[in-house]
Scaffold this motif. Sequence first.
Motif, PDB file in Angstrom:
ATOM      1  N   SER A 182       0.832  -1.314   0.090  1.00 22.88           N
ATOM      2  CA  SER A 182      -0.099  -0.019   0.085  1.00 22.88           C
ATOM      3  C   SER A 182       0.958   1.334   0.009  1.00 22.88           C
ATOM      4  O   SER A 182       1.191   1.732   1.243  1.00 22.88           O
ATOM      5  CB  SER A 182      -0.919  -0.071   1.204  1.00 22.88           C
ATOM      6  OG  SER A 182      -1.743   1.149   1.256  1.00 22.88           O
ATOM      7  N   PRO A 183       1.251   1.836  -1.090  1.00 19.79           N
ATOM      8  CA  PRO A 183       1.887   2.997  -1.231  1.00 19.79           C
ATOM      9  C   PRO A 183       1.236   4.255  -1.161  1.00 19.79           C
ATOM     10  O   PRO A 183       0.077   4.119  -1.760  1.00 19.79           O
ATOM     11  CB  PRO A 183       2.831   2.714  -2.692  1.00 19.79           C
ATOM     12  CG  PRO A 183       1.988   2.014  -3.484  1.00 19.79           C
ATOM     13  CD  PRO A 183       1.210   1.121  -2.468  1.00 19.79           C
ATOM     14  N   HIS A 184       1.829   5.262  -0.744  1.00 21.04           N
ATOM     15  CA  HIS A 184       1.225   6.596  -0.612  1.00 21.04           C
ATOM     16  C   HIS A 184       2.252   7.732  -1.076  1.00 21.04           C
ATOM     17  O   HIS A 184       3.424   7.604  -0.637  1.00 21.04           O
ATOM     18  CB  HIS A 184       0.524   6.800   0.904  1.00 21.04           C
ATOM     19  CG  HIS A 184      -0.364   5.740   1.097  1.00 21.04           C
ATOM     20  ND1 HIS A 184      -1.930   5.860   0.519  1.00 21.04           N
ATOM     21  CD2 HIS A 184      -0.216   4.907   1.868  1.00 21.04           C
ATOM     22  CE1 HIS A 184      -2.291   4.967   1.265  1.00 21.04           C
ATOM     23  NE2 HIS A 184      -1.555   4.161   1.782  1.00 21.04           N
ATOM     24  N   LEU A 185       1.812   8.691  -1.518  1.00 20.06           N
ATOM     25  CA  LEU A 185       2.600   9.949  -1.845  1.00 20.06           C
ATOM     26  C   LEU A 185       2.247  11.051  -0.737  1.00 20.06           C
ATOM     27  O   LEU A 185       0.842  11.536  -1.014  1.00 20.06           O
ATOM     28  CB  LEU A 185       2.678  10.439  -3.000  1.00 20.06           C
ATOM     29  CG  LEU A 185       3.502  11.371  -3.694  1.00 20.06           C
ATOM     30  CD1 LEU A 185       4.991  11.355  -3.352  1.00 20.06           C
ATOM     31  CD2 LEU A 185       3.108  12.141  -5.102  1.00 20.06           C
ATOM     32  N   PHE A 186       3.247  11.554  -0.215  1.00 20.82           N
ATOM     33  CA  PHE A 186       2.744  12.555   0.953  1.00 20.82           C
ATOM     34  C   PHE A 186       3.704  13.787   0.652  1.00 20.82           C
ATOM     35  O   PHE A 186       5.029  13.828   0.375  1.00 20.82           O
ATOM     36  CB  PHE A 186       2.959  12.180   2.377  1.00 20.82           C
ATOM     37  CG  PHE A 186       2.056  10.948   2.590  1.00 20.82           C
ATOM     38  CD1 PHE A 186       0.674  11.164   2.695  1.00 20.82           C
ATOM     39  CD2 PHE A 186       2.278   9.850   3.133  1.00 20.82           C
ATOM     40  CE1 PHE A 186      -0.229   9.895   2.937  1.00 20.82           C
ATOM     41  CE2 PHE A 186       1.847   8.599   3.584  1.00 20.82           C
ATOM     42  CZ  PHE A 186       0.231   8.847   3.441  1.00 20.82           C
ATOM     43  N   LEU A 187       3.135  14.772   0.977  1.00 25.50           N
ATOM     44  CA  LEU A 187       3.904  16.257   0.678  1.00 25.50           C
ATOM     45  C   LEU A 187       3.991  16.515   2.298  1.00 25.50           C
ATOM     46  O   LEU A 187       2.909  16.767   2.844  1.00 25.50           O
ATOM     47  CB  LEU A 187       3.491  17.234  -0.063  1.00 25.50           C
ATOM     48  CG  LEU A 187       3.835  18.888   0.040  1.00 25.50           C
ATOM     49  CD1 LEU A 187       5.471  18.647  -0.376  1.00 25.50           C
ATOM     50  CD2 LEU A 187       3.053  19.725  -0.748  1.00 25.50           C
ATOM     51  N   PHE A 188       5.324  16.947   2.811  1.00 28.38           N
ATOM     52  CA  PHE A 188       5.592  17.516   4.223  1.00 28.38           C
ATOM     53  C   PHE A 188       6.080  18.915   3.995  1.00 28.38           C
ATOM     54  O   PHE A 188       6.685  19.087   3.221  1.00 28.38           O
ATOM     55  CB  PHE A 188       6.360  16.768   4.942  1.00 28.38           C
ATOM     56  CG  PHE A 188       6.126  15.375   5.280  1.00 28.38           C
ATOM     57  CD1 PHE A 188       5.295  14.951   6.478  1.00 28.38           C
ATOM     58  CD2 PHE A 188       6.108  14.072   4.410  1.00 28.38           C
ATOM     59  CE1 PHE A 188       4.808  13.954   6.831  1.00 28.38           C
ATOM     60  CE2 PHE A 188       5.786  12.708   4.688  1.00 28.38           C
ATOM     61  CZ  PHE A 188       5.022  12.688   5.939  1.00 28.38           C
ATOM     62  N   THR A 189       5.365  19.896   4.743  1.00 25.15           N
ATOM     63  CA  THR A 189       5.615  21.142   4.723  1.00 25.15           C
ATOM     64  C   THR A 189       5.745  21.733   6.336  1.00 25.15           C
ATOM     65  O   THR A 189       4.848  21.120   7.118  1.00 25.15           O
ATOM     66  CB  THR A 189       4.893  22.147   3.813  1.00 25.15           C
ATOM     67  OG1 THR A 189       3.391  21.778   4.440  1.00 25.15           O
ATOM     68  CG2 THR A 189       4.719  21.508   2.523  1.00 25.15           C
ATOM     69  N   GLU A 190       6.365  22.793   6.325  1.00 21.58           N
ATOM     70  CA  GLU A 190       6.463  23.447   7.801  1.00 21.58           C
ATOM     71  C   GLU A 190       5.254  24.325   7.920  1.00 21.58           C
ATOM     72  O   GLU A 190       4.966  25.071   6.745  1.00 21.58           O
ATOM     73  CB  GLU A 190       7.490  24.156   7.969  1.00 21.58           C
ATOM     74  CG  GLU A 190       8.723  23.381   8.492  1.00 21.58           C
ATOM     75  CD  GLU A 190      10.021  23.997   8.645  1.00 21.58           C
ATOM     76  OE1 GLU A 190       9.902  25.016   9.508  1.00 21.58           O
ATOM     77  OE2 GLU A 190      11.022  23.562   8.268  1.00 21.58           O
ATOM     78  N   GLU A 191       4.432  24.471   8.724  1.00 22.09           N
ATOM     79  CA  GLU A 191       3.368  25.252   8.996  1.00 22.09           C
ATOM     80  C   GLU A 191       3.455  25.724  10.438  1.00 22.09           C
ATOM     81  O   GLU A 191       3.059  25.276  11.370  1.00 22.09           O
ATOM     82  CB  GLU A 191       2.012  24.485   8.901  1.00 22.09           C
ATOM     83  CG  GLU A 191       1.599  23.714   7.781  1.00 22.09           C
ATOM     84  CD  GLU A 191       1.323  24.730   6.689  1.00 22.09           C
ATOM     85  OE1 GLU A 191       0.664  25.734   6.941  1.00 22.09           O
ATOM     86  OE2 GLU A 191       1.807  24.687   5.590  1.00 22.09           O
ATOM     87  N   GLY A 192       4.466  26.963  10.650  1.00 24.74           N
ATOM     88  CA  GLY A 192       4.460  27.679  11.665  1.00 24.74           C
ATOM     89  C   GLY A 192       5.603  26.770  12.568  1.00 24.74           C
ATOM     90  O   GLY A 192       6.558  26.151  12.095  1.00 24.74           O
ATOM     91  N   GLU A 193       4.984  26.104  13.623  1.00 27.52           N
ATOM     92  CA  GLU A 193       5.693  25.347  14.655  1.00 27.52           C
ATOM     93  C   GLU A 193       5.385  23.981  14.417  1.00 27.52           C
ATOM     94  O   GLU A 193       6.115  22.952  14.969  1.00 27.52           O
ATOM     95  CB  GLU A 193       5.454  25.445  16.093  1.00 27.52           C
ATOM     96  CG  GLU A 193       6.000  27.078  16.578  1.00 27.52           C
ATOM     97  CD  GLU A 193       7.422  27.406  16.616  1.00 27.52           C
ATOM     98  OE1 GLU A 193       8.048  26.477  17.352  1.00 27.52           O
ATOM     99  OE2 GLU A 193       7.782  28.294  15.967  1.00 27.52           O
ATOM    100  N   ALA A 194       4.526  23.603  13.506  1.00 26.06           N
ATOM    101  CA  ALA A 194       4.083  22.261  12.941  1.00 26.06           C
ATOM    102  C   ALA A 194       4.608  21.897  11.671  1.00 26.06           C
ATOM    103  O   ALA A 194       5.089  22.562  10.803  1.00 26.06           O
ATOM    104  CB  ALA A 194       2.666  22.137  13.128  1.00 26.06           C
ATOM    105  N   VAL A 195       4.453  20.429  11.407  1.00 27.50           N
ATOM    106  CA  VAL A 195       4.677  19.995  10.050  1.00 27.50           C
ATOM    107  C   VAL A 195       3.368  19.513   9.529  1.00 27.50           C
ATOM    108  O   VAL A 195       2.569  18.817  10.486  1.00 27.50           O
ATOM    109  CB  VAL A 195       5.829  18.883  10.199  1.00 27.50           C
ATOM    110  CG1 VAL A 195       5.771  18.093   8.907  1.00 27.50           C
ATOM    111  CG2 VAL A 195       7.130  19.375  10.593  1.00 27.50           C
TER     112      VAL A 195
END
Length: 188
Positions: free
Chosen positions: A73-86
């Motif tokens: 079960s593959p997935h493509l995710f984008l991770f970005t910084e949102e203030g102090e969060a990811v």
Amino acid sequence: MSRLDDFLRLLCGRFDNTQQLRELGETGGPALPLAKHVNTVCNDRIAGLPADFPGKFVLEESYYTIDGRTHASPHLFLFTEEGEAVKLTSYQLPKGPDGGAVTYETLPPMRWEDLGRSERFTPALYTLRDGVWEGGSVSMFSPVLKFTLYERFSPEALEVTETMEMNGKRTFGYDVPIVYRRTETAGD
């Protein structure tokens, strides 16, 4: 080093839950699948990303083995910084060359302008508390199908809790999180 880099250093690599299965077997705990994750940053596979693109795409390859049968079960995710969060945003993943599940090695070339967000998945937010990243989201895949994700990432383990409910009744998920331990770091 940025928060995003710190986060991805924990998340990327090869992981499985064999230690958890061994411990549960000794204590008579709940039955879980043998689960493996391979998480790899894949920005290098996406043509046309802006030079100053602030995020990292990660291909998550998940493998679950139950009764001797393995499901990928593959997935493509984008991770970005949102203030102090990811923030984790799910994207549509192209099929492999044979029409099946992709791996990092078989991931076809993708173009930035062709990538589409998964509209059904509510982005997840992760915050750092006492050295542990934790967070998740609740997504309504349909008016009656709810997906709940809660995760904790630390240097010791990735803990993943996923449940699916149809009309308020759980159809997928376990009473305990799946606890993944690192078997290799990214690039090994």
